[in-house]
Structures are given as C-alpha cells and as structure tokens.
Design an enzyme around this catalytic site. Structure first.
Site, short mmCIF file in Angstrom:
data_model
loop_
_atom_site.label_atom_id
_atom_site.label_comp_id
_atom_site.label_asym_id
_atom_site.label_seq_id
_atom_site.Cartn_x
_atom_site.Cartn_y
_atom_site.Cartn_z
CD GLU A 279 -61.00 -15.13 -38.30
OE1 GLU A 279 -61.22 -16.03 -37.78
OE2 GLU A 279 -61.37 -14.72 -39.21
CB CYS B 131 -58.53 -20.99 -32.38
SG CYS B 131 -58.45 -20.93 -34.12
P1 NAD Z 1 -54.75 -12.84 -26.51
O1 NAD Z 1 -56.36 -12.27 -26.86
O2 NAD Z 1 -54.50 -12.66 -25.17
O3 NAD Z 1 -53.88 -11.73 -27.48
C1 NAD Z 1 -54.02 -11.73 -28.71
C2 NAD Z 1 -53.16 -10.44 -29.24
O4 NAD Z 1 -53.68 -9.08 -28.41
C3 NAD Z 1 -51.83 -10.22 -28.78
O5 NAD Z 1 -51.03 -9.77 -29.66
C4 NAD Z 1 -51.62 -9.46 -27.40
O6 NAD Z 1 -50.22 -8.90 -27.12
C5 NAD Z 1 -52.98 -8.52 -27.64
N1 NAD Z 1 -53.48 -8.30 -26.30
C6 NAD Z 1 -53.58 -8.93 -25.24
N2 NAD Z 1 -54.40 -8.15 -24.21
C7 NAD Z 1 -54.63 -6.85 -25.06
C8 NAD Z 1 -55.49 -5.68 -24.41
N3 NAD Z 1 -55.91 -5.70 -23.15
N4 NAD Z 1 -55.44 -4.83 -25.45
C9 NAD Z 1 -55.04 -4.83 -26.50
N5 NAD Z 1 -54.44 -5.98 -26.84
C10 NAD Z 1 -54.22 -6.93 -25.85
O7 NAD Z 1 -54.81 -14.01 -27.33
P2 NAD Z 1 -53.66 -15.21 -27.08
O8 NAD Z 1 -53.45 -15.73 -25.66
O9 NAD Z 1 -52.56 -14.73 -27.67
O10 NAD Z 1 -54.43 -16.42 -28.17
C11 NAD Z 1 -55.29 -17.40 -27.71
C12 NAD Z 1 -56.80 -16.87 -28.08
O11 NAD Z 1 -56.68 -16.63 -29.49
C13 NAD Z 1 -57.58 -18.07 -27.92
O12 NAD Z 1 -58.84 -17.60 -27.20
C14 NAD Z 1 -57.83 -18.72 -29.46
O13 NAD Z 1 -59.16 -19.24 -29.35
C15 NAD Z 1 -57.84 -17.29 -30.04
N6 NAD Z 1 -57.35 -17.84 -31.44
C16 NAD Z 1 -58.45 -17.52 -32.35
C17 NAD Z 1 -57.99 -17.84 -33.86
C18 NAD Z 1 -59.14 -17.64 -34.85
O14 NAD Z 1 -58.49 -17.58 -36.17
N7 NAD Z 1 -60.03 -17.64 -34.62
C19 NAD Z 1 -56.85 -18.19 -34.06
C20 NAD Z 1 -55.86 -18.31 -32.91
C21 NAD Z 1 -56.23 -18.23 -31.66
#
Ligand code: NAD
Length: 456
Positions: free
Chosen positions: A210, A244
């Site tokens: 997602e 998002c």
């Molecule tokens: P992110 O990708 O930075 O982090 C998400 C999760 O992944 C966190 O738990 C984090 O600890 C982990 N993570 C971060 N870097 C990682 C790595 N290198 N390896 C493994 N795990 C890692 O996202 P965010 O900043 O927490 O959220 C914002 C993003 O999420 C935006 O792009 C938004 O559009 C998206 N989002 C999508 C939805 C959806 O339902 N499609 C909903 C909410 C947010």
C-alpha cells in the site's frame, strides 16, 4: 544484531496447532480487539495528540472509529466469508463437485507508517486475524506514543505466538524482513516498498504493498464549486495533508479558476479558522525533516492562500500555490503535507496526457456534473481508487477494496478485501468414485475425437 527467528518459529508452531483456523477463535479474537479499542479510546486519543497533535475528532473518525467499523463489519460477515464456496463444474468433469477454500497463509508481517499510526496497523491486522493467520506488527518509530500503546494493547490481549508487536525503526524492519514470513503487508513509501518487495522475492513471499504517489484532483467547468471547495479542503487538509490519498495537486478549468479559488479561501477559513496556524486542533507535521522538505516548497510559484509556518511547533497552515508548472520541485514527488499546488487547463485531454506522463496514482478525483466527462476520465485514467465529486471518502467503505496500481501499490484490502488478501484461495475438485469417464485416458478408441467435441 536483532534477530526475530525464534519469535517467527514460535508463531509457526502455534499456527500448526490449527487453533487460529477455528472460526469461533477468530471471532473471539476480533471481539476482544474491539472491546480493548473501545476501552482504550481515551488513551489512544491522547497518544495521537502527543505524536501528531491530532484533534479528537480526526483521531476518532479516521483511526479509532474507522477500525471499530471494520471490526463490526468483519465480525458480522466472517462466518459467511470463511465458508468454502461451491462453484460450477463443467460437463467435462461430470460426477464431481468443485469448491474454493479460503485458507490462512500462516504467519503475516505487517509494517505500518506514521500518518495514521493506529488505523494503518490495526486495519490489516483485522484481515490477518479474520483469515486465520498469526501476525507480527512493526508500527512506525516516528509516532512513539501511539506505537507503544498499540504494543501494550495487543500484548495484553494475545500471546506473542499468535499476535506480536515488534517496536523499532529501519534496522528492526529489515531484521524482520530477513525472516521467512508467509505473507507481507506493507504500508509506506514507494522507495521502501521496493526494498520490501526485494526482500519478499528471496522466499517468493506473497505481498501487499500500500504505497503512495501524486493523486490528481480536477475541477471541471461545470462543477458544483461550493461543494467541490469544501470536499477538497477537507480531503487535503485533514491530518495536515499527511494522507496517502489526499489530493496532491489541483487542476482547475480556466473558466472557473478564480471563482473556485475565492470560494476555497472562504472554505478554509470556515473549516480551520481565520488563523489556522493557531488552531489548536490542526495536525502538526511529523518531524523536522518532513517540515523542512515541505517548507522548501513554499517558494514555488505564488502563495495564494496561507504560507505561514511555525517551525518550533512543526505547523504549516493550509497553503495554496498558484502559477505552478510541472518543472517546480513541488510537482516532483508526493507532497504529503498541507500544500496544494494549482495548475489550470483548457482542455481535459491535456490533463489526461499530463497524468499519463506520471506514474499511476493511488487516488484520482474529478468534480463535474457531466456524466460523459466522468465516464471518459474513468475510461482513460488508471488509478488505485477514487471519487467522482468527492475526495478520500471511498477509503471508508468496507465494500470498496482499497489499494494502488502500478507504482502506487499492489493488492488491496478493507472489508471482505482484507479477508481475501490474507487468504489463499485453495481450489478443490471432489471427484466421484461411482463411475469413471474414460476419454481422458490415451487407450480409448476415438478418445481424441470425443475430447475435441467437448473442448472446442
Ligand atoms: P516509510 O516507507 O518511510 O515507512 C513505513 C514503514 O517502513 C515504517 O514502519 C518504517 O519503520 C519502515 N521502513 C522505513 N525505511 C525502511 C527500510 N529502509 N527498510 C525496511 N523498512 C523500512 O513511510 P512513512 O514515511 O512512514 O509513510 C508515508 C508514506 O506512506 C507515504 O508515501 C504515503 O503515501 C504512504 N502511505 C500509503 C498508504 C496506503 O494505504 N497506500 C497509507 C498511508 C501512507
């Protein structure tokens, strides 16, 4: 070096006891979760206030109330969803019956982001439990209070061999991804989505991603301007744009641009007050890094509405930028904040061409009364999901599977969609032993001729 091997092994052993496959067990777990959330409502509201300055109204509607509604719906439907589904059997298979069984994958990993830190961890968990899986949840490290509370809540409800919460940041997430799960459900950014997918390929683990992207919002010349302004302002500035599926940028038809912007300004005041910067209920930006990134966009184009910020409190007021082009930095990546750039158009086909130059969006919104325009846009633009004459609202229907397409994501969930996502569909043919149709065997006289009659 963090290692979660023994935790996953414990979950796998628990899964093999078949306890989680029992429907009463699943319903009981969902009921317990529902009651615990109801009992923790006050604490959750407080945690979300500390982490993001979420107002109680937003905390309830978009996080707590949302998952309670999902739980209620899932509990009421689960027995029917979980039944093996009898399907048709072709003439060639006469004597047999055919079924599709929904079986749990096993142990699922759920990785959640910070923007709706409770809802985006719990909503997938509801699907995982409903389908009969064990689960490990890795909540976001950027919302520590909510993540801690979520951990305590689940820890008090379930043994860790069934449902476990592992707190931590990138290294924790990567240590978990090194383990062999049976399903991975990731919500977050596109770059991290690619890392998750790469990790999943090692074991060919099925995944849901997602993700995000730049979701367009179009206001056509015949739109109901007042309603469009209100529904766009709400969808964009809820959670300070850190959603998002928030409209990322606005395309306004030239003929209504000024009228719309004037109305939009009034609407923002109506919803967030004369001085949104001092509105105690306006959500804050999650971190300094995100604040600085958003702040740098405020020099793009001209500020038509808003533009004030408070660095100490990490607040940016609802801001509208005009005179924007696709070359401006604000148009490069998903904005994920309360800044709305405005582009204008004469001809809808130019808009479609621009959207096609970019990756497929997670959401898409168009405001128009003209059904042929609605149909044309649905036909020509590929997007995860969206609304006609609204924004964001499609997310909250359990009857509409929610997910992206292309770079905005893989797979979908919510309602039955969540149950299906966490279930493998096992097709089973139950054959009769009372007779045996001979044609399939190679030694039957004229067998091929008869088979051709059936198959062509
Ligand atoms: P992110 O990708 O930075 O982090 C998400 C999760 O992944 C966190 O738990 C984090 O600890 C982990 N993570 C971060 N870097 C990682 C790595 N290198 N390896 C493994 N795990 C890692 O996202 P965010 O900043 O927490 O959220 C914002 C993003 O999420 C935006 O792009 C938004 O559009 C998206 N989002 C999508 C939805 C959806 O339902 N499609 C909903 C909410 C947010």
């Amino acid at each position: 070096m963090e290692n979660y091997h023994s935790l996953i092994e414990k979950q796998k052993a628990f899964f093999r006891t078949d306890k989680t496959k029992n429907i009463d067990f699943r319903i009981d777990a969902l009921q317990k979760l529902r009651m615990a959330i109801i009992n923790h409502e006050k604490l959750l509201v407080e945690a979300l206030r500390i982490d993001l300055n979420k107002a109680e109204f937003e905390a309830y509607t978009a996080e707590i109330g949302f998952v309670l509604a999902e739980l209620r719906f899932t509990i009421s439907q689960l027995r029917s969803w979980a039944k093996p589904k009898k399907v048709k059997t072709p003439m060639t298979h006469i004597g047999s019956t055919s079924y599709v069984y929904s079986e749990p994958y096993g142990t699922a990993l759920i990785i959640a982001p910070w923007n709706y830190p409770f809802q985006l961890a719990i909503a997938p968990l509801i699907g995982a439990i409903a389908a009969g899986n064990c689960a490990v949840i890795k909540p976001s490290e950027l919302t520590p209070k909510t993540s801690e509370l979520l951990g305590d809540l689940l820890h008090n409800l379930f043994p860790e061999e069934y449902i476990a919460v592992v707190q931590g940041g990138v290294t924790t997430s990567q240590a978990l991804l090194n383990e062999k799960f049976d399903y991975i459900f990731f919500t977050g950014s596109v770059p991290v989505g690619k890392i998750v997918m790469e990790a999943a390929t090692k074991n060919l683990t099925p995944i849901t991603l997602e993700l995000g992207g730049k979701s367009p919002c179009i206001v056509h010349e015949d739109a109901n301007i007042k309603l469009a302004a209100k529904r766009i302002a709400w969808g964009k500035f809820t959670n300070a744009g850190q959603t998002c599926i928030a409209p990322d940028y606005l395309y306004l038809h030239k003929s209504i641009k000024d009228r719309f912007l004037k109305q939009f300004k009034e609407t923002i005041t109506e919803l967030y007050g004369e001085q949104p910067l001092h509105n105690p209920d306006f959500t804050h930006i999650v971190s300094d890094r995100h604040f600085e990134r958003l702040n740098s966009f405020l020099t793009n184009g001209d500020i038509y509405i808003g533009g004030s910020t408070n660095r100490d409190e990490l607040v940016i007021e609802p801001t509208v930028l005009t005179n924007i082009t696709w070359d401006d930095p604000v148009m490069e990546d998903e904005i994920f904040g309360p800044i709305l750039p405005v582009l204008e158009y004469d001809n809808l086909s130019d808009v479609v061409n621009e959207i096609h130059r970019n990756p497929k969006p997670l959401a898409f919104y168009i405001f128009t009364e003209d059904q042929s325009v609605q149909q044309k846009m649905l036909n020509s633009v590929s997007f995860g999901g969206g609304c006609i004459n609204d924004t964001v609202y499609h997310f909250a229907s359990p009857h509409l599977p929610f997910g992206g397409v292309g770079i905005s994501g893989i797979g979908s969930y919510h309602g039955k969609g969540s149950f299906d996502t966490f279930s493998h569909k096992k097709s089973v043919l139950k054959q009769t032993t009372r007779f045996d149709i001979p044609f399939r065997y190679p030694n039957v006289k004229d067998g091929l001729k008869k088979i051709k009659m059936f198959l062509k």
